[in-house]
Structures are given as structure tokens and as C-alpha cells.
Design an enzyme around this catalytic site. Structure first.
Site, PDB file in Angstrom:
ATOM      1  N   HIS A  16       0.829  -1.205   0.000  1.00  0.00           N
ATOM      2  CA  HIS A  16       0.000   0.000   0.000  1.00  0.00           C
ATOM      3  C   HIS A  16       0.856   1.245   0.000  1.00  0.00           C
ATOM      4  O   HIS A  16       1.983   1.255   0.493  1.00  0.00           O
ATOM      5  CB  HIS A  16      -0.969   0.027   1.195  1.00  0.00           C
ATOM      6  CG  HIS A  16      -0.314  -0.187   2.518  1.00  0.00           C
ATOM      7  ND1 HIS A  16       0.053  -1.431   2.980  1.00  0.00           N
ATOM      8  CD2 HIS A  16       0.050   0.680   3.499  1.00  0.00           C
ATOM      9  CE1 HIS A  16       0.607  -1.319   4.171  1.00  0.00           C
ATOM     10  NE2 HIS A  16       0.633  -0.041   4.509  1.00  0.00           N
TER      11      HIS A  16
ATOM     12  N   HIS B  54       0.821   5.224   1.185  1.00  0.00           N
ATOM     13  CA  HIS B  54       0.187   6.256   2.012  1.00  0.00           C
ATOM     14  C   HIS B  54       0.273   7.576   1.246  1.00  0.00           C
ATOM     15  O   HIS B  54       1.354   7.970   0.796  1.00  0.00           O
ATOM     16  CB  HIS B  54       0.934   6.453   3.333  1.00  0.00           C
ATOM     17  CG  HIS B  54       0.889   5.275   4.261  1.00  0.00           C
ATOM     18  ND1 HIS B  54      -0.004   5.183   5.303  1.00  0.00           N
ATOM     19  CD2 HIS B  54       1.644   4.153   4.314  1.00  0.00           C
ATOM     20  CE1 HIS B  54       0.216   4.040   5.962  1.00  0.00           C
ATOM     21  NE2 HIS B  54       1.205   3.413   5.384  1.00  0.00           N
TER      22      HIS B  54
HETATM   23  P1  DGP Z   1       1.509   0.436   7.469  1.00  0.00           P
HETATM   24  O1  DGP Z   1       1.822   0.703   8.888  1.00  0.00           O
HETATM   25  O2  DGP Z   1       2.412   1.157   6.484  1.00  0.00           O
HETATM   26  O3  DGP Z   1       1.437  -1.056   7.195  1.00  0.00           O
HETATM   27  O4  DGP Z   1       0.077   1.062   7.208  1.00  0.00           O
HETATM   28  C1  DGP Z   1      -1.124   0.423   7.507  1.00  0.00           C
HETATM   29  C2  DGP Z   1      -2.122   1.506   7.744  1.00  0.00           C
HETATM   30  O5  DGP Z   1      -3.410   0.941   7.684  1.00  0.00           O
HETATM   31  C3  DGP Z   1      -1.995   2.177   9.104  1.00  0.00           C
HETATM   32  O6  DGP Z   1      -1.598   3.528   8.921  1.00  0.00           O
HETATM   33  C4  DGP Z   1      -3.368   2.108   9.712  1.00  0.00           C
HETATM   34  C5  DGP Z   1      -4.242   1.647   8.571  1.00  0.00           C
HETATM   35  N1  DGP Z   1      -5.300   0.747   8.997  1.00  0.00           N
HETATM   36  C6  DGP Z   1      -5.127  -0.435   9.644  1.00  0.00           C
HETATM   37  N2  DGP Z   1      -6.324  -1.009   9.898  1.00  0.00           N
HETATM   38  C7  DGP Z   1      -7.255  -0.169   9.384  1.00  0.00           C
HETATM   39  C8  DGP Z   1      -8.671  -0.224   9.335  1.00  0.00           C
HETATM   40  O7  DGP Z   1      -9.332  -1.147   9.803  1.00  0.00           O
HETATM   41  N3  DGP Z   1      -9.292   0.829   8.735  1.00  0.00           N
HETATM   42  C9  DGP Z   1      -8.600   1.879   8.199  1.00  0.00           C
HETATM   43  N4  DGP Z   1      -9.310   2.851   7.630  1.00  0.00           N
HETATM   44  N5  DGP Z   1      -7.258   1.960   8.222  1.00  0.00           N
HETATM   45  C10 DGP Z   1      -6.598   0.940   8.813  1.00  0.00           C
END
Ligand code: DGP
Length: 146
Positions: free
Chosen positions: A132, A134
């Protein structure tokens, strides 16, 4: 436990991991083929969707680090759990994610600039093993990043 309850409880476990420090969440994460992002794509877990087409899905991060913080993911990750796992066949996915980030930045009005982040592995603070991007914006970014 009903399957809906199981989904909810696994989500709550994940959200509490997200609420811990990013480093703790990253260290707790284990790479797996199926992640919480599949549930978000399938809308088993609600999210604020900002963009969706047949290849890419994007939603607002649950733990925003900037006024605009969007997570952009491929609908089919094809084994691409993180950038370090990229192979040549993933070039289309990687290019599509970055191009979509540009489209969403425009959609969000980030005309003065934005930041793209791809966390990889425990030391990169990756907590979800589905590649992913950001997209962060809406405030002045700092350099060097933490
Ligand atoms: P990373 O730490 O780079 O793997 O980013 C994962 C991101 O995903 C983190 O910033 C928080 C987001 N995230 C995790 N679970 C959920 C969720 O259930 N809903 C949303 N909207 N974001 C989530």
C-alpha cells in the site's frame, strides 16, 4: 463464535494494534496472504472510501498522520505483500498505485504538494502485509522523516 462476531473481534484486535505505537504495531504484524485490507476491500469492515476502480481501492487511514491521510491498495495484490517482495510482473500494480495517488491528490485539492510513503518490513514500520501507498497532505511535511 458467529463469523460476523469473529470479523468484528479480529478487527478490534487489529485496531488496538493500530492504536499502539506504529513501531509496536509493525513488530506485532505477521506477513500473511489474507489481511485486514481484504476485509476492507470486501466491505466486511467499513471504511471511508475515497476512490475505487477495478484495480485500485483507496480509503482514509484509521490513524491519520496528517489532515489528509489515504491508504491506496491494489484489489489483487498478486503476492505483493510489501515493496521488498516486488518482482518484474508487479510493475503494473506499482505504477497504478502511484498514478492513482496523483489522481487522489488532485481530488483532495493537494495542489501545493503531498507526500507518498511506502513502509516496508518491521524496520520500515509496516503493519499490514498487503502492499500500500500512504498519501499524506494538508499540512507542511518535515524532512528528514522520523
Ligand atoms: P503500514 O503501517 O504502512 O502497514 O500502514 C497500515 C495503515 O493501515 C496504518 O496507517 C493504519 C491503517 N489501517 C489499519 N487497519 C485499518 C482499518 O481497519 N481501517 C482503516 N481505515 N485503516 C486501517
Amino acid at each position: 463464535m458467529s463469523s460476523r462476531l469473529a470479523v468484528l473481534s479480529s478487527h478490534l484486535i487489529h485496531v488496538s494494534a493500530a492504536m499502539a505505537s506504529e513501531k509496536e504495531a509493525a513488530l506485532a504484524a505477521t506477513p500473511s496472504d489474507f489481511t485486514i485490507f481484504d476485509k476492507i476491500i470486501n466491505k466486511e469492515i467499513p471504511s471511508t472510501v475515497v476512490y475505487e476502480d477495478d484495480k485500485v481501492f483507496a480509503f482514509r487511514d484509521i490513524q491519520p498522520q496528517a489532515p489528509v491521510h489515504i491508504v491506496i491498495i491494489p484489489i489483487v495484490k498478486d503476492g505483493l505483500s510489501g515493496l521488498s517482495k516486488a518482482e518484474e510482473r508487479h510493475i503494473d500494480i506499482l505504477g497504478r498505485l502511484l498514478y492513482t495517488a496523483k489522481l487522489i491528490a488532485k481530488q483532495e485539492g493537494l495542489d501545493d504538494g503531498f507526500r507518498i510513503v511506502i513502509n516496508d518490513g518491521p524496520k520500515g514500520c509496516q503493519s499490514v502485509y498487503h502492499i500500500h501507498v500512504h498519501l499524506l497532505g494538508g499540512r507542511q511535511m518535515n524532512w528528514p522523516p522520523g
